[in-house]
Design a protein around this motif. Structure first.
Motif, PDB file in Angstrom:
ATOM      1  N   ASP A  34     -53.163  28.895  92.771  1.00  0.00           N
ATOM      2  CA  ASP A  34     -52.823  27.882  91.952  1.00  0.00           C
ATOM      3  C   ASP A  34     -53.031  27.954  90.497  1.00  0.00           C
ATOM      4  O   ASP A  34     -53.946  27.420  89.892  1.00  0.00           O
ATOM      5  N   ILE A  35     -52.009  28.525  90.037  1.00  0.00           N
ATOM      6  CA  ILE A  35     -51.786  28.759  88.541  1.00  0.00           C
ATOM      7  C   ILE A  35     -50.925  27.850  87.649  1.00  0.00           C
ATOM      8  O   ILE A  35     -49.795  27.941  87.955  1.00  0.00           O
ATOM      9  N   ALA A  36     -51.555  27.053  87.097  1.00  0.00           N
ATOM     10  CA  ALA A  36     -50.628  25.881  86.307  1.00  0.00           C
ATOM     11  C   ALA A  36     -50.385  26.564  85.016  1.00  0.00           C
ATOM     12  O   ALA A  36     -49.432  26.195  84.179  1.00  0.00           O
ATOM     13  N   HIS A  37     -51.526  27.171  84.290  1.00  0.00           N
ATOM     14  CA  HIS A  37     -51.352  27.614  82.943  1.00  0.00           C
ATOM     15  C   HIS A  37     -52.333  28.846  82.540  1.00  0.00           C
ATOM     16  O   HIS A  37     -53.396  28.852  83.120  1.00  0.00           O
ATOM     17  N   VAL A  38     -51.597  29.968  82.386  1.00  0.00           N
ATOM     18  CA  VAL A  38     -52.265  31.083  81.852  1.00  0.00           C
ATOM     19  C   VAL A  38     -52.763  31.168  80.617  1.00  0.00           C
ATOM     20  O   VAL A  38     -52.191  30.914  79.568  1.00  0.00           O
ATOM     21  N   VAL A  39     -54.171  31.222  80.544  1.00  0.00           N
ATOM     22  CA  VAL A  39     -55.120  31.196  79.190  1.00  0.00           C
ATOM     23  C   VAL A  39     -55.146  32.563  78.609  1.00  0.00           C
ATOM     24  O   VAL A  39     -54.744  32.600  77.109  1.00  0.00           O
ATOM     25  N   ALA A  40     -55.371  33.487  79.156  1.00  0.00           N
ATOM     26  CA  ALA A  40     -55.323  34.923  78.835  1.00  0.00           C
ATOM     27  C   ALA A  40     -55.485  36.044  79.501  1.00  0.00           C
ATOM     28  O   ALA A  40     -55.612  35.869  80.986  1.00  0.00           O
ATOM     29  N   ILE A  41     -55.094  37.240  79.023  1.00  0.00           N
ATOM     30  CA  ILE A  41     -54.923  38.227  80.168  1.00  0.00           C
ATOM     31  C   ILE A  41     -55.392  39.524  79.361  1.00  0.00           C
ATOM     32  O   ILE A  41     -55.144  39.708  78.244  1.00  0.00           O
ATOM     33  N   THR A  42     -56.506  40.005  79.766  1.00  0.00           N
ATOM     34  CA  THR A  42     -56.904  41.375  79.098  1.00  0.00           C
ATOM     35  C   THR A  42     -55.870  42.548  78.876  1.00  0.00           C
ATOM     36  O   THR A  42     -55.335  42.491  79.836  1.00  0.00           O
ATOM     37  N   PRO A  43     -55.865  43.125  77.761  1.00  0.00           N
ATOM     38  CA  PRO A  43     -54.896  44.275  77.753  1.00  0.00           C
ATOM     39  C   PRO A  43     -55.459  45.209  78.655  1.00  0.00           C
ATOM     40  O   PRO A  43     -56.413  45.434  78.824  1.00  0.00           O
ATOM     41  N   ALA A  44     -54.414  45.836  79.194  1.00  0.00           N
ATOM     42  CA  ALA A  44     -54.670  47.057  79.857  1.00  0.00           C
ATOM     43  C   ALA A  44     -55.199  48.345  79.127  1.00  0.00           C
ATOM     44  O   ALA A  44     -54.660  48.465  78.039  1.00  0.00           O
ATOM     45  N   ALA A  45     -56.071  49.175  79.547  1.00  0.00           N
ATOM     46  CA  ALA A  45     -56.630  50.196  78.897  1.00  0.00           C
ATOM     47  C   ALA A  45     -55.471  51.217  78.420  1.00  0.00           C
ATOM     48  O   ALA A  45     -54.371  51.414  79.253  1.00  0.00           O
ATOM     49  N   ASP A  46     -55.746  52.136  77.461  1.00  0.00           N
ATOM     50  CA  ASP A  46     -54.514  53.126  76.888  1.00  0.00           C
ATOM     51  C   ASP A  46     -54.842  54.318  77.746  1.00  0.00           C
ATOM     52  O   ASP A  46     -55.343  55.120  77.177  1.00  0.00           O
ATOM     53  N   VAL A  47     -54.695  54.221  79.079  1.00  0.00           N
ATOM     54  CA  VAL A  47     -54.962  55.552  79.941  1.00  0.00           C
ATOM     55  C   VAL A  47     -53.747  55.658  80.946  1.00  0.00           C
ATOM     56  O   VAL A  47     -53.062  54.459  81.127  1.00  0.00           O
ATOM     57  N   CYS A  48     -53.536  57.054  81.433  1.00  0.00           N
ATOM     58  CA  CYS A  48     -52.465  56.903  82.496  1.00  0.00           C
ATOM     59  C   CYS A  48     -53.217  57.060  83.872  1.00  0.00           C
ATOM     60  O   CYS A  48     -53.789  57.693  84.510  1.00  0.00           O
ATOM     61  N   GLY A  49     -53.095  55.717  84.465  1.00  0.00           N
ATOM     62  CA  GLY A  49     -53.533  55.486  85.979  1.00  0.00           C
ATOM     63  C   GLY A  49     -53.919  53.866  85.985  1.00  0.00           C
ATOM     64  O   GLY A  49     -53.715  53.331  84.978  1.00  0.00           O
ATOM     65  N   VAL A  50     -54.529  53.722  87.099  1.00  0.00           N
ATOM     66  CA  VAL A  50     -54.745  52.001  87.425  1.00  0.00           C
ATOM     67  C   VAL A  50     -56.013  51.843  86.882  1.00  0.00           C
ATOM     68  O   VAL A  50     -57.184  52.319  86.852  1.00  0.00           O
ATOM     69  N   VAL A  51     -55.765  50.724  86.009  1.00  0.00           N
ATOM     70  CA  VAL A  51     -56.981  50.035  85.311  1.00  0.00           C
ATOM     71  C   VAL A  51     -57.214  48.670  85.865  1.00  0.00           C
ATOM     72  O   VAL A  51     -56.130  47.909  86.234  1.00  0.00           O
ATOM     73  N   PRO A  52     -58.505  48.199  85.851  1.00  0.00           N
ATOM     74  CA  PRO A  52     -58.736  46.689  86.020  1.00  0.00           C
ATOM     75  C   PRO A  52     -58.407  45.908  84.666  1.00  0.00           C
ATOM     76  O   PRO A  52     -58.648  46.337  83.761  1.00  0.00           O
ATOM     77  N   VAL A  53     -57.887  44.614  85.202  1.00  0.00           N
ATOM     78  CA  VAL A  53     -57.565  43.847  84.095  1.00  0.00           C
ATOM     79  C   VAL A  53     -57.854  42.270  84.487  1.00  0.00           C
ATOM     80  O   VAL A  53     -58.235  42.069  85.862  1.00  0.00           O
ATOM     81  N   GLU A  54     -58.172  41.473  83.675  1.00  0.00           N
ATOM     82  CA  GLU A  54     -58.539  40.077  84.050  1.00  0.00           C
ATOM     83  C   GLU A  54     -57.592  38.819  83.832  1.00  0.00           C
ATOM     84  O   GLU A  54     -57.167  39.045  82.459  1.00  0.00           O
ATOM     85  N   MET A  55     -57.283  38.167  84.240  1.00  0.00           N
ATOM     86  CA  MET A  55     -56.378  36.978  83.928  1.00  0.00           C
ATOM     87  C   MET A  55     -57.177  35.638  84.123  1.00  0.00           C
ATOM     88  O   MET A  55     -57.987  35.244  84.940  1.00  0.00           O
ATOM     89  N   THR A  56     -57.326  35.127  82.832  1.00  0.00           N
ATOM     90  CA  THR A  56     -57.974  33.497  82.847  1.00  0.00           C
ATOM     91  C   THR A  56     -56.958  32.479  83.041  1.00  0.00           C
ATOM     92  O   THR A  56     -55.995  32.622  82.223  1.00  0.00           O
TER      93      THR A  56
END
Length: 78
Positions: A34-56
């Motif tokens: 239930d996403i009404a408004h995205v507050v922030a998304i952490t930037p993806a790391a500067d690596v070649c591969g899958v990385v974790p990110v967080e969305m508030t």
């Protein structure tokens, strides 16, 4: 004295509940979001591969949530 301890324990309980709401939840396929408004998304790391990110984000009731998911990093070149 007992009233003071009761008040302090009540405050501690409310604080713990507020911190628990801010804990990141790992995304799983098929989750109902239930996403009404995205507050922030952490930037993806500067690596070649899958990385974790967080969305508030805020839900339709105004509650704040943190969702953790994976995406490709920005370090891949063609």
């Amino acid at each position: 004295m007992k009233k003071m301890l009761l008040v302090l324990s009540l405050i501690a309980g409310v604080s713990a509940q507020a911190q628990a709401q801010d804990a990141a939840v790992a995304y799983q396929y098929g989750m109902n979001l239930d996403i009404a408004h995205v507050v922030a998304i952490t930037p993806a790391a500067d690596v070649c591969g899958v990385v974790p990110v967080e969305m508030t984000y805020l839900d339709s009731k105004g509650a704040t949530h943190i969702l953790q998911y994976s995406e490709f990093g920005t370090g891949c070149s063609n």
